[in-house]
Design an enzyme around this catalytic site. Structure first.
Site, PDB file in Angstrom:
ATOM      1  N   ASN A  50      13.356  38.003   4.282  1.00 14.18           N
ATOM      2  CA  ASN A  50      12.832  38.934   3.890  1.00 14.18           C
ATOM      3  C   ASN A  50      13.898  40.496   3.932  1.00 14.18           C
ATOM      4  O   ASN A  50      14.747  40.548   5.121  1.00 14.18           O
ATOM      5  CB  ASN A  50      11.552  39.364   4.758  1.00 14.18           C
ATOM      6  N   GLU A  63       9.399  35.450   0.118  1.00 12.49           N
ATOM      7  CA  GLU A  63       9.005  35.275  -1.225  1.00 12.49           C
ATOM      8  C   GLU A  63       8.829  36.234  -2.123  1.00 12.49           C
ATOM      9  O   GLU A  63       9.321  35.860  -3.181  1.00 12.49           O
ATOM     10  CB  GLU A  63       7.577  35.010  -0.946  1.00 12.49           C
ATOM     11  N   CYS A  94       1.914  35.175   3.835  1.00 15.44           N
ATOM     12  CA  CYS A  94       1.647  36.458   3.558  1.00 15.44           C
ATOM     13  C   CYS A  94      -0.043  36.265   2.032  1.00 15.44           C
ATOM     14  O   CYS A  94       1.184  35.401   1.313  1.00 15.44           O
ATOM     15  CB  CYS A  94       1.929  37.583   3.784  1.00 15.44           C
TER      16      CYS A  94
HETATM   17  N1  THU Z   1       7.390  39.537   5.835  1.00 15.35           N
HETATM   18  C1  THU Z   1       7.917  37.853   5.087  1.00 15.35           C
HETATM   19  O1  THU Z   1       8.445  37.968   4.629  1.00 15.35           O
HETATM   20  N2  THU Z   1       6.897  36.790   4.608  1.00 15.35           N
HETATM   21  C2  THU Z   1       5.816  36.721   4.312  1.00 15.35           C
HETATM   22  O2  THU Z   1       4.876  36.008   4.112  1.00 15.35           O
HETATM   23  C3  THU Z   1       5.191  36.959   5.523  1.00 15.35           C
HETATM   24  C4  THU Z   1       5.739  38.542   6.190  1.00 15.35           C
HETATM   25  C5  THU Z   1       7.747  39.758   6.914  1.00 15.35           C
HETATM   26  C6  THU Z   1       7.469  41.158   5.678  1.00 15.35           C
HETATM   27  C7  THU Z   1       8.051  42.079   7.535  1.00 15.35           C
HETATM   28  O3  THU Z   1       9.270  42.350   6.829  1.00 15.35           O
HETATM   29  C8  THU Z   1       8.281  41.127   8.659  1.00 15.35           C
HETATM   30  O4  THU Z   1       7.788  39.666   7.995  1.00 15.35           O
HETATM   31  C9  THU Z   1       6.877  41.566   8.876  1.00 15.35           C
HETATM   32  O5  THU Z   1       6.008  41.611   8.795  1.00 15.35           O
END
Ligand code: THU
Length: 134
Positions: A50, A63, A94
């Site tokens: 992320n 993702e 998510c």
């Molecule tokens: N996040 C992801 O990278 N993937 C997911 O499927 C769930 C959430 C990240 C987004 C944000 O940077 C952090 O997790 C907190 O929500």
């Protein structure tokens, strides 16, 4: 973990790739790092982390990077997927990212989830997808 999936697949090896990816996360706002890894149907492994932004809403989930890497390295279909947090714990993708994964792996994509190995169809049932636009 392979035994739990009922398949001869190195889930721990894929998770290790996600654990490497999470070390590159840029998450200065949420302090929640994520790393994702997936196997492609030609044997490649693609990963992502992320990447957050001062404009919070435009943060990129792990993702997103993974799917971009899938396409930029030759395309194909995702067959196995796992994502982890900064403590190396398996987490769930998510809702938005389940949709991204569905587009690129379809209903048979296998995911290591917090409740074991599941199909995409189980974690995003009755998904809207490319067939709906055919
Ligand atoms: N996040 C992801 O990278 N993937 C997911 O499927 C769930 C959430 C990240 C987004 C944000 O940077 C952090 O997790 C907190 O929500």
């Amino acid at each position: 973990m392979a035994a739990q999936s009922g398949q001869d697949f190195d889930w721990d090896g894929l998770k290790a790739a996600a654990e490497e990816a999470v070390t590159h996360a840029y998450a200065p706002y949420s302090h929640f790092s994520v790393g994702a890894a997936a196997l492609v149907d030609d044997g490649r492994v693609v990963t992502g982390c992320n990447v957050e932004n001062a404009a919070y809403g435009v943060a990129l989930c792990a993702e997103c990077g993974l799917v971009s890497q899938l396409h930029i390295t030759g395309g194909g279909r995702l067959t196995h997927f796992v994502c982890v947090n900064g403590d190396r714990e398996v987490i769930m993708p998510c809702g938005r990212c389940r949709q991204l994964l569905f587009e690129n792996g379809g209903r048979d994509l296998l995911l290591w989830t917090v409740s074991g190995i599941k199909t995409m169809d189980e974690v995003l049932p009755d998904a809207f997808g490319p067939d709906d636009l055919a």
